[in-house]
Design an enzyme around this catalytic site. Structure first.
Site, short mmCIF file in Angstrom:
data_model
loop_
_atom_site.label_atom_id
_atom_site.label_comp_id
_atom_site.label_asym_id
_atom_site.label_seq_id
_atom_site.Cartn_x
_atom_site.Cartn_y
_atom_site.Cartn_z
N LYS A 35 1.09 -1.10 -0.03
CA LYS A 35 -0.31 0.48 0.51
C LYS A 35 0.46 1.00 -0.19
O LYS A 35 2.16 0.97 0.32
CB LYS A 35 -0.81 0.01 1.26
CG LYS A 35 -0.08 -0.25 2.53
CD LYS A 35 -1.08 -0.17 4.34
CE LYS A 35 0.57 -0.11 5.01
NZ LYS A 35 -0.97 -1.05 5.78
N TYR A 266 13.45 33.19 5.06
CA TYR A 266 12.20 33.50 5.08
C TYR A 266 12.31 33.52 6.97
O TYR A 266 12.48 32.42 7.32
CB TYR A 266 10.58 32.53 4.81
CG TYR A 266 10.17 32.54 3.34
CD1 TYR A 266 9.95 33.96 2.81
CD2 TYR A 266 10.03 31.74 2.51
CE1 TYR A 266 9.28 33.84 1.87
CE2 TYR A 266 9.71 31.67 1.30
CZ TYR A 266 9.72 32.51 0.86
OH TYR A 266 8.58 32.48 -0.28
C1 LIG Z 1 0.41 -1.48 6.66
C2 LIG Z 1 -0.72 -3.01 7.73
C3 LIG Z 1 0.41 -4.10 7.70
C4 LIG Z 1 1.81 -3.91 7.89
O1 LIG Z 1 2.78 -2.98 8.86
P1 LIG Z 1 4.40 -2.61 9.32
O2 LIG Z 1 4.33 -2.26 10.48
O3 LIG Z 1 4.94 -1.79 8.01
O4 LIG Z 1 4.74 -3.75 9.21
C5 LIG Z 1 0.44 -5.03 8.46
N1 LIG Z 1 -1.15 -5.24 8.59
C6 LIG Z 1 -1.39 -4.65 8.05
C7 LIG Z 1 -3.63 -4.71 8.48
C8 LIG Z 1 -1.53 -3.06 7.59
O5 LIG Z 1 -2.17 -2.43 7.33
#
Ligand SMILES: *Cc1c(COP(=O)(O)O)cnc(C)c1O
Length: 375
Positions: A35, A266
């Site tokens: 993701k 700035y």
């Molecule tokens: C993003 C996510 C992960 C991965 O988590 P990390 O801490 O990056 O390993 C695992 N399970 C779900 C449901 C997630 O949304």
């Protein structure tokens, strides 16, 4: 023509990190989380690399990401973790994505759509075993699992939950969540004839929670080279260590000599206290190098650290290179994240300056800049 600001993603680091996760997982299958454009590392590139290493499935937030993976030729199951609602069901079934359901509401329509295509759709159920964010509560779990199993054209392929505190090795919470998950899903044995995959562990669960690997693990941050508990995790870790995969660099566009007492940029947030050499970089908050890094961050030029001075603006950042051994020239490379020479700035360090976690810095840099796969 490409931007002077460049994100490089190391293929060999991604492969190495997958291997580290695979070893820790024992025999459990691996479902990389890709993701957020692979946490900024490039969703499609990362998925292809992990698929070649033996990834069993992929996790995305929204259905639209799953469609992009299918268009790129990814054939593994793709779990849609967020947004399984009437507006996305058609796409999910059409692209053969795997919906993660949290109640029975979407089952009839998923069944109808799968029936139209004469397929059986695999479905995963999300159990709230203590995360308190999404999912079916333990008391309602068996009814939901049964409903999936008895709905035509649907098959219960998996049950998942999520840890809220797996990055905290001291917390007793993860053992409790694991216990709740295992207890609640025990009833499945007679419902699914053992074909249903149980998965709970994110990177923290995989690295720090004994017994959490179950049938499949869902690492995200670890695959990109970072420990879920940041720099402390790296310090405490046993080799082989994870290798950060992302490097973010730019080029010096001007070198200026300014007298003592010069206000810079700035708000004149920084005033020189000595005659100073200031290098100008064409990077700013537009590129994810956030304004909060003003007067805080450091960069690497000629293998040495130089402090950011003054306000970071939309596309310009100033660094004080007065103390560097060699004279800095226009066109020299400046590394914002990653290694140059013997020096390295990790996303954990930048995250500390930003008062956040490595995940956020990686997403920002990776998604806002030109990116290329290297080695
Ligand atoms: C993003 C996510 C992960 C991965 O988590 P990390 O801490 O990056 O390993 C695992 N399970 C779900 C449901 C997630 O949304």
């Amino acid at each position: 023509m490409r931007s002077l600001n460049r994100v490089q993603v190391s293929r060999s680091a991604l492969v190495h990190n997958f291997e580290v996760c695979r070893r820790l997982a024992g025999g459990a299958a691996i479902m990389p989380l890709v993701k957020a454009d692979g946490y900024g590392h490039g969703m499609v590139d990362c998925a292809r690399i992990f698929a070649a290493q033996g990834a069993a499935a992929f996790g995305v937030a929204e259905a639209v990401e799953g469609v992009r993976l299918r268009e790129a030729g990814i054939a593994q199951p793709i779990l849609v973790l967020a947004g399984v609602i009437p507006q996305t069901l058609e796409t999910i079934v059409e692209a053969n994505l795997t919906p993660v359901v949290v109640d029975q509401a979407m089952l009839p329509e998923l069944s109808r759509l799968a029936g139209l295509r004469q397929t059986t759709l695999g479905v995963h159920v999300k159990l709230d075993a203590g995360m308190g964010r999404q999912g079916v509560l333990p008391a309602d779990f068996v009814a939901l699992a049964q409903a999936v199993q008895t709905t035509a054209n649907l098959r219960l392929d998996g049950v998942m939950a999520h840890f809220p505190l797996a990055d905290d090795r001291q917390s007793a919470n993860s053992a409790q969540v694991l216990h709740t998950f295992v207890e609640t899903t025990a009833a499945l044995a007679r419902l699914t004839s053992g074909k249903c995959r149980l998965h709970l562990a994110n990177s923290g669960g995989l690295f720090y929670v004994a017994g959490a690997c179950l049938d499949m693990v869902r690492p995200g941050i670890a695959l990109y080279g970072y420990y879920p508990d940041g720099a402390a995790g790296r310090t405490a870790a046993a080799p082989p260590l994870l290798q950060p995969a992302m490097r973010f660099s730019t080029r010096v566009i001007q070198v200026r000599q300014v007298p003592a007492g010069s206000g810079l940029g700035y708000s004149q947030l920084f005033t020189t206290i000595r005659p100073s050499t200031i290098a100008v970089l064409p990077v700013g908050y537009d590129d994810g190098y956030l304004r909060v890094l003003s007067n805080r961050a450091q960069v690497i030029i000629h293998g040495q650290r130089a402090p950011v001075v003054g306000r970071i603006s939309m596309n310009l950042t100033l660094v004080d290179v007065t103390d560097l051994d060699a004279s800095v020239q226009m066109g020299d490379e400046a590394v914002l994240l990653g290694r140059q020479g013997g020096e390295e700035i990790a996303a954990d360090e930048i995250a500390a300056w930003m008062e956040t976690i490595s995940y956020e810095a990686l997403c920002l840099f990776g998604k806002l800049n030109d990116r290329e796969l290297v080695d």
